[in-house]
Design a protein around this motif. Structure first.
Motif, PDB file in Angstrom:
ATOM      1  N   GLU A   1       0.824  -1.206   0.000  1.00  0.00           N
ATOM      2  CA  GLU A   1       0.000   0.000   0.000  1.00  0.00           C
ATOM      3  C   GLU A   1       0.866   1.267   0.000  1.00  0.00           C
ATOM      4  O   GLU A   1       0.515   2.285  -0.589  1.00  0.00           O
ATOM      5  CB  GLU A   1      -0.889  -0.049   1.256  1.00  0.00           C
ATOM      6  CG  GLU A   1      -1.748   1.163   1.545  1.00  0.00           C
ATOM      7  CD  GLU A   1      -2.879   1.330   0.558  1.00  0.00           C
ATOM      8  OE1 GLU A   1      -3.332   0.324   0.004  1.00  0.00           O
ATOM      9  OE2 GLU A   1      -3.285   2.492   0.351  1.00  0.00           O
ATOM     10  N   GLU A   2       2.013   1.221   0.664  1.00  0.00           N
ATOM     11  CA  GLU A   2       2.804   2.435   0.880  1.00  0.00           C
ATOM     12  C   GLU A   2       3.982   2.599  -0.087  1.00  0.00           C
ATOM     13  O   GLU A   2       4.646   3.629  -0.055  1.00  0.00           O
ATOM     14  CB  GLU A   2       3.317   2.482   2.322  1.00  0.00           C
ATOM     15  CG  GLU A   2       2.200   2.540   3.363  1.00  0.00           C
ATOM     16  CD  GLU A   2       1.352   3.819   3.291  1.00  0.00           C
ATOM     17  OE1 GLU A   2       1.891   4.874   2.896  1.00  0.00           O
ATOM     18  OE2 GLU A   2       0.147   3.748   3.612  1.00  0.00           O
ATOM     19  N   SER A   3       4.268   1.607  -0.931  1.00  0.00           N
ATOM     20  CA  SER A   3       5.337   1.782  -1.920  1.00  0.00           C
ATOM     21  C   SER A   3       5.001   2.995  -2.782  1.00  0.00           C
ATOM     22  O   SER A   3       3.856   3.154  -3.212  1.00  0.00           O
ATOM     23  CB  SER A   3       5.425   0.538  -2.814  1.00  0.00           C
ATOM     24  OG  SER A   3       6.207   0.829  -3.967  1.00  0.00           O
ATOM     25  N   CYS A   4       5.997   3.859  -3.019  1.00  0.00           N
ATOM     26  CA  CYS A   4       5.691   5.077  -3.773  1.00  0.00           C
ATOM     27  C   CYS A   4       5.649   4.815  -5.269  1.00  0.00           C
ATOM     28  O   CYS A   4       5.261   5.681  -6.043  1.00  0.00           O
ATOM     29  CB  CYS A   4       6.687   6.186  -3.440  1.00  0.00           C
ATOM     30  SG  CYS A   4       8.210   6.105  -4.396  1.00  0.00           S
ATOM     31  N   GLY A   5       6.101   3.628  -5.692  1.00  0.00           N
ATOM     32  CA  GLY A   5       5.897   3.211  -7.063  1.00  0.00           C
ATOM     33  C   GLY A   5       6.962   3.608  -8.073  1.00  0.00           C
ATOM     34  O   GLY A   5       6.838   3.290  -9.247  1.00  0.00           O
ATOM     35  N   GLN A   6       8.038   4.278  -7.640  1.00  0.00           N
ATOM     36  CA  GLN A   6       9.050   4.699  -8.624  1.00  0.00           C
ATOM     37  C   GLN A   6       9.904   3.554  -9.127  1.00  0.00           C
ATOM     38  O   GLN A   6      10.384   3.596 -10.250  1.00  0.00           O
ATOM     39  CB  GLN A   6      10.069   5.659  -8.027  1.00  0.00           C
ATOM     40  CG  GLN A   6       9.626   6.879  -7.361  1.00  0.00           C
ATOM     41  CD  GLN A   6      10.829   7.734  -6.998  1.00  0.00           C
ATOM     42  OE1 GLN A   6      11.371   8.442  -7.841  1.00  0.00           O
ATOM     43  NE2 GLN A   6      11.246   7.663  -5.767  1.00  0.00           N
TER      44      GLN A   6
END
Ligand code: FMN
Ligand code: SF4
Ligand code: FES
Lengths: 167, 443
Positions: free
Chosen positions: B345-350
């Motif tokens: 849920e908290e991975s910023c996705g970069q």
């Protein structure tokens, strides 16, 4: 000064704009964008949620592109990009809280209100959200009411009391 | 909750009166701002000040344990514009010490930050406060107003030629902003996506200027270190592990809460201070340093002392000092499922390995927990973590991987039981009773 502000940004009240000005003053003069997080919260408090128009108005007031403000509003979990109930309850269910009843507290609220996470009661009064660690795990179960008020040790009796208080 | 129990209190001396002891006059009555006054009046040099902090062997309390004095010495001397930033984005599951520090004694953090500003030559600072504790943010702003009115902040502090001002910035629900460069991006009014390092904040920080960033507890310790001297502070703990530390004890204990003890205190003692195991049940496992730290089985943990070196030797990390205590009512698969969901849920996705890997970890643990696990899933989980660790911009990917690897390593038979029998090893009714939510025969 106030009237001048409202002309610049008719979307928001003079009171909200004054609050935003106080936030802007915290940062170097050429770094107004730093105030966007606080400004979006102020706008959300006034409007109840953040529509694209509200976000664009905040961006315009701070002199930043609307998309840059939208990126911020969609990145952080506590901004509401859709309408929510009068009372938004966020229950922490992360592991440390779960060990002391966080998940059970959420289940209890779900049953009492007849809604699941991310749903709003038919009368528009309550929205329920699942939260991540709020940095208060020693007080579990914990929940937030409308983002800003934290309630600790929420066992069945305290939850009943809170729900009754929400008029 | 205010102070319950402590050994050698420093950071928590101001907590005794609970919510009634936080304001400026209380802090001054406890000797507050005396160290700032001494530094300014004696015109202490920056080098001497940093040397004193180095002597204390204070290590960063935010998780990584980096020596604070050394970090301060990295700041370039000549730069005209520099910043001091405090990290109160406390979102590491299990951690709730910085909230209480700012709640019961905000001025020790403020004094620590002003002194840090003097030491590194910064004129401005920000404290980034977790959005979920908005009431604490408001109190901190009030404390700043008090400090400003009393001349501890602003131009020519206490009549010296040193000027420094300090402001509060709040988050709004993103764990990743606890990572220092994600936090700086966030203050700049952007998504909190971490930056590549190097350059480190000491060279390229807030608004691209040299920046010192420390955890709240790190700053709060500074006035006490200067008060007693670096060496005396070091000697409170053990070599290489100076001073006292706040431990946030959560989970299956009788009295969850914050406990300040000298570094090197036995875990068994800390557990006793927290009232022992809830309901007298048996200890099963402990995560000793926040959810990102590897879990340790009960017997290993009972032999540890609470300091960086002992916990590292046992195969985990002291991290933020968040001690998550689990008893025999816990299903380790379900516990891991919740943690894996958090990182997903908290991975910023970069970074692809983190964005995709955290999703894989969650989905596979989820299917094991829900009776759909496959024989090869444990190997699969370990392989996914291999492809995440050390391969990303920030340490969130590692933080997602550590729990998975350690839970499988120490509790493998429980995972295997789940896959084979399609149910928990721990009876669901026993699990349900563990939380203490349902009292005396209620539903
Ligand atoms: C994913 C992630 C989350 C973090 N969260 C926090 C946090 O909530 N508070 C904190 O002080 N440090 C946190 N850190 C560590 C900071 O990046 C940084 O090391 C720390 O603030 C430095 O201060 P210190 O040297 O005083 O510990 C986090 C790091 C990572 C990778
Ligand atoms: S490791 Fe994960 S959280 Fe960190 S920068 Fe990469 S994608 Fe973002
Ligand atoms: S896990 Fe719920 S507040 Fe920390």
């Amino acid at each position: 000064m106030n009237t001048q502000n409202t002309l610049l940004c008719p979307e928001l009240s003079a009171e909200s704009l004054l609050k935003i000005d106080r936030e802007v003053a915290k940062y170097p003069a050429d770094q107004k964008q730093s105030a966007v997080m606080a400004a979006l919260v102020i706008a959300q408090d006034e409007k109840g949620w953040l529509s694209k128009e509200t976000i664009a108005a905040v961006a315009g007031y701070l002199g930043m592109p609307p998309i840059a403000a939208y990126e911020v509003a969609s990145f952080y979990n506590m901004y509401d990009l859709h309408p929510v109930g009068k009372y938004k309850l966020t229950v922490c269910t992360n592991l440390p809280c779960a060990l002391s009843g966080g998940v059970h507290a959420a289940d209890y609220v779900k049953e009492k209100l007849g809604i699941d996470f991310n749903e709003t009661t038919a009368d528009g009064k309550f929205t329920l959200k699942e939260g991540e660690c709020m940095g208060a795990c020693g007080d579990a179960p914990v929940m937030l009411v409308n983002n800003k008020r934290m309630c600790s040790f929420m066992l069945p009796e305290q939850i009943d009391k809170l729900l009754a208080e929400c008029k | 909750m205010a102070l319950i129990d402590t050994i050698n209190p420093l950071l928590t001396t101001g907590w005794a009166k609970g919510d009634a002891g936080w304001s400026l006059k209380d802090y001054e009555a406890r000797g507050g701002y005396k160290q700032l006054r001494r530094v300014l009046e004696s015109k202490m040099t920056q080098d001497d000040l940093i040397a004193e902090v180095k002597k204390s062997v204070l290590r960063g309390r935010g998780g990584a344990g980096f020596p604070t004095g050394l970090k301060w010495s990295f700041m370039p001397k000549a730069a005209p514009e520099k910043y001091v930033v405090c990290n109160t984005d406390e979102g590491e599951p299990g951690t709730f010490k910085d909230r209480d520090l700012l709640r019961f004694d905000p001025h020790s953090t403020i004094e620590g930050m002003i002194i840090a500003g003097y030491a590194v030559g910064a004129k401005r600072g920000y404290n980034y406060i977790h959005g979920e504790i908005f009431e604490i943010y408001q109190r901190f702003e009030e404390a700043l107003d008090q400090a400003r009115a009393a001349g501890y902040l602003g131009n020519n502090i206490l009549g010296s030629d040193f000027s420094f001002d300090l402001f509060a910035h709040h988050g709004w629900g993103a764990y990743i902003c606890g990572e220092e460069t994600g936090l700086l991006e966030s203050i700049e009014g952007k998504k909190g996506q971490p930056r590549y390092k190097p350059p480190f904040p000491a060279n390229f920080g807030l608004y691209g200027k040299p920046t010192t960033i420390n955890n709240t507890e790190t700053f709060a310790a500074i006035p006490f270190i200067l008060g007693m001297g670096g060496e005396a502070y070091l000697n409170l703990g053990k070599p290489n592990n100076g001073g006292t530390k706040l431990f946030s004890v959560s989970g299956h204990v009788n009295r969850p809460g914050n406990y300040e003890v000298p570094m090197g205190t036995p875990f068994a003692k800390l557990l006793e201070m927290a009232g022992g195991m809830r309901g007298g049940r048996k200890l099963k496992a402990v995560i000793p340093g926040g959810s990102s730290a590897p879990v340790l089985p009960a017997d290993v943990m009972m032999d540890c002392t609470m300091d960086y070196d002992s916990i590292a030797k046992a195969g985990s990390m002291l991290g933020s000092g968040a001690v998550i205590v689990m008893d025999e009512t816990v299903c380790m698969v379900k516990a891991l499922e919740r943690l894996s969901y958090f990182y997903y849920e908290e991975s910023c996705g970069q970074c692809t390995p983190c964005r995709e890997g955290s999703g894989w970890l969650y989905r596979v643990v989820h299917r094991i927990e829900h009776g759909q696990g496959r024989a090869e899933d444990l190997d699969l989980l370990n392989r996914v973590t291999d492809n995440m660790m050390g391969k990303t911009i920030c340490a969130l990917a590692d933080a997602a991987a550590f729990p998975v690897r350690s839970f499988i390593k120490h509790f493998k038979s429980e995972f295997e039981y789940h896959i084979e029998n399609k149910k928990c090893l721990v009876d669901p009714d026993i699990q349900r009773a563990g939380s203490g939510f349902f009292k005396a025969g209620a539903a």
